[in-house]
Design a protein around this motif. Structure first.
Motif, PDB file in Angstrom:
ATOM      1  N   PHE A  42       0.835  -1.202   0.000  1.00  0.00           N
ATOM      2  CA  PHE A  42       0.000   0.000   0.000  1.00  0.00           C
ATOM      3  C   PHE A  42       0.869   1.252   0.000  1.00  0.00           C
ATOM      4  CE2 PHE A  42      -2.476  -3.382   1.893  1.00  0.00           C
ATOM      5  CZ  PHE A  42      -3.646  -3.314   1.171  1.00  0.00           C
ATOM      6  N   THR A  44       0.581   3.489  -2.750  1.00  0.00           N
ATOM      7  CA  THR A  44      -0.169   4.520  -3.480  1.00  0.00           C
ATOM      8  C   THR A  44      -1.605   4.663  -3.004  1.00  0.00           C
ATOM      9  OG1 THR A  44      -0.790   2.971  -5.233  1.00  0.00           O
ATOM     10  CG2 THR A  44       1.243   4.233  -5.567  1.00  0.00           C
ATOM     11  N   THR A  45      -1.971   3.950  -1.957  1.00  0.00           N
ATOM     12  CA  THR A  45      -3.305   4.119  -1.369  1.00  0.00           C
ATOM     13  C   THR A  45      -3.210   3.955   0.141  1.00  0.00           C
ATOM     14  OG1 THR A  45      -3.812   1.762  -1.660  1.00  0.00           O
ATOM     15  CG2 THR A  45      -4.618   3.254  -3.361  1.00  0.00           C
ATOM     16  N   TYR A  46      -4.053   4.700   0.825  1.00  0.00           N
ATOM     17  CA  TYR A  46      -4.164   4.541   2.274  1.00  0.00           C
ATOM     18  C   TYR A  46      -5.156   3.422   2.561  1.00  0.00           C
ATOM     19  CZ  TYR A  46      -1.553   8.700   3.632  1.00  0.00           C
ATOM     20  OH  TYR A  46      -0.550   9.608   3.861  1.00  0.00           O
ATOM     21  N   LYS A  93      -0.393   4.087   5.053  1.00  0.00           N
ATOM     22  CA  LYS A  93       0.165   3.592   3.800  1.00  0.00           C
ATOM     23  C   LYS A  93       1.663   3.487   3.977  1.00  0.00           C
ATOM     24  CE  LYS A  93       1.140   7.415   0.709  1.00  0.00           C
ATOM     25  NZ  LYS A  93       2.468   6.887   0.549  1.00  0.00           N
ATOM     26  N   PHE A 107      -4.498  13.535  -3.751  1.00  0.00           N
ATOM     27  CA  PHE A 107      -5.481  12.481  -3.514  1.00  0.00           C
ATOM     28  C   PHE A 107      -6.542  12.531  -4.607  1.00  0.00           C
ATOM     29  CE2 PHE A 107      -3.733  13.494   0.599  1.00  0.00           C
ATOM     30  CZ  PHE A 107      -3.568  12.257   1.205  1.00  0.00           C
ATOM     31  N   CYS A 111     -10.701   7.494  -7.628  1.00  0.00           N
ATOM     32  CA  CYS A 111     -10.115   6.146  -7.488  1.00  0.00           C
ATOM     33  C   CYS A 111      -9.307   5.992  -6.197  1.00  0.00           C
ATOM     34  CB  CYS A 111      -9.235   5.817  -8.695  1.00  0.00           C
ATOM     35  SG  CYS A 111      -7.699   6.769  -8.781  1.00  0.00           S
ATOM     36  N   HIS A 112      -9.106   7.087  -5.473  1.00  0.00           N
ATOM     37  CA  HIS A 112      -8.400   7.106  -4.185  1.00  0.00           C
ATOM     38  C   HIS A 112      -6.899   6.848  -4.308  1.00  0.00           C
ATOM     39  CE1 HIS A 112     -12.291   7.486  -2.378  1.00  0.00           C
ATOM     40  NE2 HIS A 112     -12.685   6.419  -3.039  1.00  0.00           N
ATOM     41  N   ARG A 113      -6.377   6.980  -5.518  1.00  0.00           N
ATOM     42  CA  ARG A 113      -4.926   6.850  -5.703  1.00  0.00           C
ATOM     43  C   ARG A 113      -4.247   8.035  -5.022  1.00  0.00           C
ATOM     44  NH1 ARG A 113      -1.587   7.134 -11.310  1.00  0.00           N
ATOM     45  NH2 ARG A 113      -3.029   8.854 -11.595  1.00  0.00           N
ATOM     46  N   VAL A 114      -3.082   7.783  -4.444  1.00  0.00           N
ATOM     47  CA  VAL A 114      -2.305   8.817  -3.776  1.00  0.00           C
ATOM     48  C   VAL A 114      -0.999   8.989  -4.542  1.00  0.00           C
ATOM     49  CG1 VAL A 114      -1.197   9.521  -1.629  1.00  0.00           C
ATOM     50  CG2 VAL A 114      -3.296   8.174  -1.547  1.00  0.00           C
TER      51      VAL A 114
END
Length: 154
Positions: A42, A44-46, A93, A107, A111-114
């Motif tokens: 994880f 790129t996403t929390y 993450k 953010f 899609c919630h990608r970080v």
């Protein structure tokens, strides 16, 4: 990303976290290694800490919830993971930049990608605050990523 490249990237991330853990005063236990391996997926996403705890409970049904939460705090203190609270829920993450731990994030609201942002790119802000000592930078920008914009356009 191809599966083999993804596996190599996860292994490198895991090894970096393990190196940091080895240099710390904390013992290297199987449970900590399993937690580290899980969290390294994880970057790129929390993920909510409750989900991390649920995963660890599947692996270690007799382990206390406190142990997982304590290990998460220790990993955060060591800079192995990043934490943020959203809607009263703690999310974590894997550290996406061990060289520049003070950085920002974009953010994607869809899609919630970080995506990591270089927070040192703000020389004007730093100049404006030259008389102050900056202890930490928390830059968060919210919007739609390039992939989601393309999907909405088509």
């Amino acid at each position: 990303m191809k599966a083999s490249k993804l596996m190599i990237d996860n292994t490198l991330k895991y090894n970096k976290g393990l190196d940091i853990l080895k240099q710390s005063p904390f013992r290297i236990t199987k449970q900590r290694k399993d937690l580290l391996a899980y969290l390294s997926k994880f970057e790129t996403t929390y993920i909510p800490v409750t989900e991390v705890d649920a995963y660890m409970q599947k692996l270690y049904p007799n382990a206390s919830h406190t142990t997982t939460y304590r290990n998460i705090k220790e990993f955060s203190d060591l800079g192995i993971i990043e934490q943020r609270t959203e809607d009263g829920q703690l999310n974590v993450k894997f550290q996406c930049d061990f060289v520049t731990p003070h950085h920002g994030h974009f953010f994607c609201q869809n899609c919630h990608r970080v995506i990591k942002l270089d927070a040192t790119l703000a020389p004007k802000l730093q100049a404006d605050l030259a008389q102050f000592v900056i202890l930490t930078v928390k830059l968060e920008i919210f919007g739609l990523c390039d992939n989601c914009q393309k999907n909405q356009a088509s």
